[in-house]
Design a protein around this motif. Structure first.
Motif, short mmCIF file in Angstrom:
data_model
loop_
_atom_site.label_atom_id
_atom_site.label_comp_id
_atom_site.label_asym_id
_atom_site.label_seq_id
_atom_site.Cartn_x
_atom_site.Cartn_y
_atom_site.Cartn_z
N ILE A 197 -40.34 35.35 -27.06
CA ILE A 197 -38.99 35.91 -27.05
C ILE A 197 -38.54 36.20 -25.62
N GLN A 198 -39.45 36.73 -24.82
CA GLN A 198 -39.08 37.11 -23.45
C GLN A 198 -38.76 35.88 -22.59
N LEU A 199 -39.67 34.90 -22.57
CA LEU A 199 -39.46 33.76 -21.68
C LEU A 199 -38.39 32.81 -22.19
N ASN A 200 -38.32 32.60 -23.50
CA ASN A 200 -37.38 31.63 -24.06
C ASN A 200 -35.96 32.17 -24.19
N LEU A 201 -35.83 33.49 -24.29
CA LEU A 201 -34.52 34.07 -24.57
C LEU A 201 -34.09 35.14 -23.56
N GLU A 202 -34.92 36.16 -23.41
CA GLU A 202 -34.53 37.27 -22.53
C GLU A 202 -34.35 36.81 -21.09
N VAL A 203 -35.27 35.99 -20.60
CA VAL A 203 -35.17 35.52 -19.21
C VAL A 203 -33.91 34.70 -18.97
N PRO A 204 -33.57 33.70 -19.81
CA PRO A 204 -32.32 32.98 -19.58
C PRO A 204 -31.08 33.87 -19.62
N ILE A 205 -31.08 34.86 -20.51
CA ILE A 205 -29.93 35.77 -20.58
C ILE A 205 -29.82 36.60 -19.30
N ALA A 208 -31.46 31.71 -31.08
CA ALA A 208 -30.72 32.73 -30.33
C ALA A 208 -30.20 32.17 -29.01
N LEU A 209 -31.00 31.34 -28.35
CA LEU A 209 -30.55 30.74 -27.08
C LEU A 209 -29.33 29.85 -27.31
N ARG A 210 -29.32 29.14 -28.43
CA ARG A 210 -28.16 28.29 -28.75
C ARG A 210 -26.92 29.16 -28.95
N GLY A 211 -27.07 30.27 -29.69
CA GLY A 211 -25.93 31.17 -29.90
C GLY A 211 -25.45 31.80 -28.60
N PHE A 212 -26.40 32.19 -27.76
CA PHE A 212 -26.04 32.76 -26.46
C PHE A 212 -25.26 31.75 -25.62
N SER A 213 -25.73 30.51 -25.59
CA SER A 213 -25.07 29.47 -24.80
C SER A 213 -23.63 29.26 -25.26
N GLU A 214 -23.46 29.18 -26.57
CA GLU A 214 -22.13 28.96 -27.14
C GLU A 214 -21.20 30.13 -26.83
N ALA A 215 -21.70 31.35 -27.01
CA ALA A 215 -20.87 32.53 -26.79
C ALA A 215 -20.51 32.69 -25.32
N TYR A 263 -25.72 23.35 -23.61
CA TYR A 263 -26.94 23.52 -24.40
C TYR A 263 -27.53 22.14 -24.66
N PHE A 264 -28.77 21.95 -24.23
CA PHE A 264 -29.44 20.65 -24.35
C PHE A 264 -30.69 20.83 -25.18
N ALA A 265 -30.81 20.05 -26.27
CA ALA A 265 -31.89 20.26 -27.25
C ALA A 265 -32.72 19.01 -27.45
N PRO A 266 -33.87 18.91 -26.78
CA PRO A 266 -34.77 17.79 -27.05
C PRO A 266 -35.53 17.98 -28.36
N ARG A 267 -36.09 16.89 -28.86
CA ARG A 267 -37.00 17.00 -30.01
C ARG A 267 -38.42 17.16 -29.47
N ALA A 268 -39.42 16.91 -30.29
CA ALA A 268 -40.80 17.05 -29.85
C ALA A 268 -41.01 16.23 -28.57
N THR A 269 -41.66 16.85 -27.60
CA THR A 269 -41.85 16.23 -26.30
C THR A 269 -43.32 16.30 -25.92
N LYS A 270 -43.82 15.23 -25.33
CA LYS A 270 -45.23 15.15 -24.95
C LYS A 270 -45.44 15.89 -23.63
N THR A 271 -45.84 17.14 -23.73
CA THR A 271 -46.14 17.94 -22.54
C THR A 271 -47.40 18.76 -22.79
N SER A 272 -47.87 19.42 -21.74
CA SER A 272 -49.08 20.23 -21.86
C SER A 272 -48.87 21.48 -22.71
N LEU A 273 -47.61 21.81 -23.05
CA LEU A 273 -47.36 22.94 -23.94
C LEU A 273 -47.93 22.70 -25.33
N ASN A 274 -48.04 21.43 -25.70
CA ASN A 274 -48.55 21.09 -27.03
C ASN A 274 -50.08 21.05 -27.00
#
Length: 266
Positions: free
Chosen positions: A108-116, A156-163, A177-188
């Motif tokens: 929640i913090q890194l994906n949402l709070e930080v961008p806000i 929530a990030l999508r809603g924030f971007s739109e608002a 707002y840019f939304a990729p699908r599954a991506t081959k990265t080290s996060l997986n």
């Protein structure tokens, strides 16, 4: 948007999508401020880019107020910014009851709070025709088992971007707002990669995602989802969510199996 000589702040630059974005933006002539937490990785990345003298790095933890303040101090010396790309993010594949409070908070913090917080902080330094691009996910429009917290953060990030984009109407500034699908990265994890293969889920390389993101940015495209049939499922989920419920229900036995494997560890 013209990217040549544009001053761009890119967060999460040392990750898979971040590195690919840095390469393609630099190839367009952009001047980059590359944020990450690992100084060595950032230094190597900057040195590998075209015209390395045009790029700067900043090692800072954006979840830490002191790290954000360090970043803002450097931004103040480089403003105005033409583009801010909120790319830093994380995910955790597990049933909700398997996730620790710390894992939930981190997503929640890194994906949402930080961008806000970062978007609010950089607005005074954003050029009159400046752009904020938030990197979301197809799971910001489709709730998916095993990713409940990640989905919550990206919805929530999508809603924030739109608002925020609507708040800025008439100012010349935009929020994309840019939304990729599954991506081959080290996060997986290896478990997630195996599950995607078992489900037949299509995954893009970080390079493909970055090319799409740079194209969306150059076109000032407010919303872009990447990949087929993900684009279709995004629309179906908005209009007829029960159809997507049924489609995902058929996948649940496989998802259950890999979620159980994830709980044991890869």
């Amino acid at each position: 948007m013209k990217l040549d000589q544009a001053r761009i702040l890119l967060t999460g630059a040392s990750g898979g999508i971040g590195q690919a974005l840095a390469r393609h933006l630099a190839a367009q002539g952009a001047r980059l401020l590359l944020q990450g937490r690992n100084t060595e990785q950032l230094t190597q990345l900057a040195a590998s880019l075209p015209h390395p003298e045009q790029h700067q790095i900043i090692a800072a933890d954006l979840c830490d107020p002191a790290g954000r303040n360090t970043l803002l101090t450097q931004i103040a010396d480089l403003s105005p910014l033409n583009v801010v790309i909120n790319n830093a993010g994380t995910n955790q594949f597990a049933w909700l009851e398997q996730q620790s409070e710390a894992q939930i908070h981190q997503q929640i913090q890194l994906n949402l709070e930080v961008p806000i917080l970062l978007s609010r902080a950089v607005l005074p330094y954003l050029a009159p025709q400046g752009v904020i691009m938030n990197i979301g996910s197809s799971l910001g429009s489709i709730g998916y088992p095993g990713y409940s917290v990640y989905c919550a953060s990206k919805f929530a990030l999508r809603g924030f971007s739109e608002a925020l984009n609507r708040e800025l109407q008439g100012s010349g500034r935009q929020v994309l707002y840019f939304a990729p699908r599954a991506t081959k990265t080290s996060l997986n994890s290896a478990t997630v990669n195996a599950m995607n293969e078992a489900l037949g889920t299509q995954s893009d390389s970080a390079d493909v995602v970055a090319l799409q993101a740079v194209d969306a940015l150059s076109r000032n495209q407010l919303r872009r989802w990447v990949g087929w049939p993900e684009k279709l499922f995004v629309r179906l989920n908005a209009l007829f969510p029960h159809l997507v419920d049924k489609a995902i229900a058929k996948q649940l036995p496989i998802i259950h199996r890999f979620a159980h494997a994830s709980q044991k560890g890869d």
